[in-house]
Write an enzyme that holds these catalytic residues in place. Structure first.
Site, PDB file in Angstrom:
ATOM      1  N   ARG A   1      96.740  72.546  29.190  1.00 46.26           N
ATOM      2  CA  ARG A   1      95.732  72.986  27.949  1.00 46.26           C
ATOM      3  C   ARG A   1      94.405  73.321  28.435  1.00 46.26           C
ATOM      4  NH1 ARG A   1      96.283  66.620  26.544  1.00 46.26           N
ATOM      5  NH2 ARG A   1      98.171  67.292  27.259  1.00 46.26           N
TER       6      ARG A   1
ATOM      7  N   LYS B   1     102.129  63.833  40.244  1.00 42.52           N
ATOM      8  CA  LYS B   1     103.637  63.353  39.842  1.00 42.52           C
ATOM      9  C   LYS B   1     104.371  62.639  40.733  1.00 42.52           C
ATOM     10  CE  LYS B   1     103.962  67.312  36.425  1.00 42.52           C
ATOM     11  NZ  LYS B   1     103.917  66.667  34.982  1.00 42.52           N
TER      12      LYS B   1
END
Ligand code: BES
Ligand code: MN
Ligand code: ZN
Length: 509
Positions: free
Chosen positions: A362, A287
């Site tokens: 996920r 990020k």
């Protein structure tokens, strides 16, 4: 902080703050049955300072020579009695529950500012809500609004708010049992949400996967729940390629924390899964630095389900079994970290092509959902996760994203959210979205394309729940920076989800 019921003589109360609530009246002075308060309010109204509107407060200092002995008097406005406008289908009663929470939050906020430590609250006359519900919601707002996280502030600053609130007494004419029940419900709900806030506020170097395990074990000891913690060795044996893959760049071993509250085999089981990503750097798909520190909050889903288990331990609901599962790990880059293009195998055998290591939530949830459903055969499963930035674009910080394969469960979760002041909004699922995550080399891939990011993330999870009624709560926008209100700290973790889940369990059918 102590919160208790009282019927003592108000006029003799000598504490730091005595609190009244009043309804705004159409262009008239609001009404209060205490004469000193009424007279003072009249002056403030004439001066144009106070009309009793929601959010308005009137603070004054009685001489002590009159009938009131308290150090300060606080009058808090509620909206106009006639004004119960329901928006987005929210029932009037739910609007009023939220009004009382906000009013409670306003009291705590003012007490902290003025350094009042002992407070007495005069519960307003029933209006739309029963007195018991007023007390419940006021108590919730008071406790949530009094929350502070100052553990790492070692030097005192000039503008520091007061020490903390020591005691809140809730006044009613008679000491009725149902009022005490309202108080206890509010207290349990609020303290459990505060427990979730505490976990989330701890920085990533302190709150590690092992901390989740410790907290789970502590809850199990305190409330006689059953706690199991799957270690890395267990995960290897069980072939949990999702959490192992995400963990492979981290020096902190992963944990899968499982807490069971069991009543009887014949009762339905509700399975709760919370994303416990204790720090999300993005991994190899790193990020950007700006705001990355906020990714210490990527464990708020896990904090919520463990916070909820504290409430379950306190209330011991009948007729339901509750199991909480928290897959916990960091997501960091490193020589052994998961790489774009890698193919991993989730518990149960489905393969996933990892195209972006930042879509890690996920992957760990997939293992937890598949494993939890296999082990516990739940009647329903609900997961909470700070899963996508896309949900913040779609719904902002005001509503949690809700995705579900079951209309009845979705309806119940929505209703529980509305009753708790934690509103949700449902987004669709469907084969056209699931198509976006088909892979050419594995069963599925872990990202769609840029469009419908929140939905494709949920479509990924849907692959692992089979026919079990399932609801997914994407709390990325609401777990921190939640919509501005008096009982929610600005920017900091909100404890979202705890009270919604508790409300759902309290009304479980
Ligand atoms: N934890 C983040 C989601 C997130 C973003 C939470 C902003 C709170 C605020 C999640 O793991 C993530 O990085 N999601 C990616 C998915 C993308 C790579 C498909 C995202 O939303 O950008
Ligand atoms: Mn991520
Ligand atoms: Zn994440």
């Amino acid at each position: 902080m102590k919160v208790k019921q009282t019927t003592q003589d108000l006029e003799k109360y000598k504490g730091d703050m005595l609190v009244y609530f009043v309804h705004q009246q159409n262009k008239k002075v609001p009404a209060c049955d205490n004469k000193l308060v009424q007279d003072t309010m009249k002056l403030a109204f004439k001066a144009g300072d106070f009309s009793g509107r929601e959010g308005e407060i009137l603070l004054f200092y009685p001489s002590g020579k009159g009938k009131l002995q308290a150090k300060r008097i606080l009058v808090v406005g509620l909206v106009m009695a006639e004004e119960t406008a329901a928006i987005n289908g929210v029932a009037a009663a739910d609007v009023w529950r939220e009004n009382y929470r906000k009013a409670g939050g306003r009291v705590s906020e003012t007490a902290l500012k003025t350094k009042a430590e002992k407070i007495l609250i005069v519960v307003p006359e029933p209006f739309i809500l029963e007195k018991q519900d007023e007390v419940e919601c006021l108590t919730e707002g008071l406790i949530l609004g009094a929350y502070q996280f100052k553990k790492y502030k070692k030097t005192k600053e000039e503008d520091d708010p007061g020490a903390s609130i020591a005691e809140i007494q809730i006044f009613t004419e008679k000491a009725e049992k149902n009022i005490l029940q309202g108080l206890n419900r509010g207290r349990i709900a609020a303290l459990s949400a505060c427990a979730a806030r505490d976990m989330a506020n701890e920085p990533g170097n302190v709150w590690t996967p092992a901390s989740f395990a410790e907290f789970g074990r502590k809850l199990a000891r305190t409330y006689k729940l059953n706690c199991k913690v799957l270690s890395k060795t267990d995960m290897l044996r069980l072939k949990m390629g999702g959490i192992l893959g995400v963990n492979s760049g981290s020096a902190q071993p992963p944990k899968m924390v499982i807490l069971e509250y069991k009543t009887a085999n014949r009762n339905p089981t509700l399975l709760l899964v919370g994303k416990g990503l204790t720090f999300d750097s993005g991994g190899i798909s790193l990020k950007p630095p700006k705001g990355m520190e906020e990714m210490k909050f990527d464990m708020c889903g896990g904090a919520a389900v463990l916070g909820l288990m504290q409430a379950v331990g306190e209330e011991k609901p009948k007729g339901i079994n509750v199991v909480a599962v928290v897959p916990a790990t960091e997501n960091l880059p490193g020589p052994s970290a998961l790489k774009p293009g890698d193919i991993i195998t989730i518990y149960g055998g489905k393969t996933v092509e990892v195209l972006n290591t930042d879509a890690e939530g996920r992957l760990i949830l997939a293992d937890a959902l598949a494993y939890g459903i296999k082990q516990y055969k739940p009647r329903a499963v609900i997961d909470l996760a700070t899963l996508t930035g896309a949900v913040v674009i779609g719904l902002g910080h005001h509503r949690t994203g809700l995705l579900s394969n079951n209309d009845e469960l979705a309806r119940q979760v929505m209703a529980a959210g509305d009753r708790s002041g934690e509103p949700l909004w449902r987004l669709p699922l469907g084969p056209e979205y699931s198509k976006q995550i088909k892979s050419t080399v594995a069963d599925i891939k872990n990202i769609g394309n840029r469009s419908a990011g929140t939905i494709t993330a949920a479509a990924f999870l849907q692959e692992f729940v089979g026919d079990t009624p399932w609801a997914h709560l994407d709390i990325a926008g609401t777990a921190y920076n939640f919509t501005e209100k008096s009982y929610v700290p600005n920017k900091a973790p909100s404890g979202i989800g705890v009270r919604t889940l508790l409300e759902l369990i309290r009304n479980w059918k």
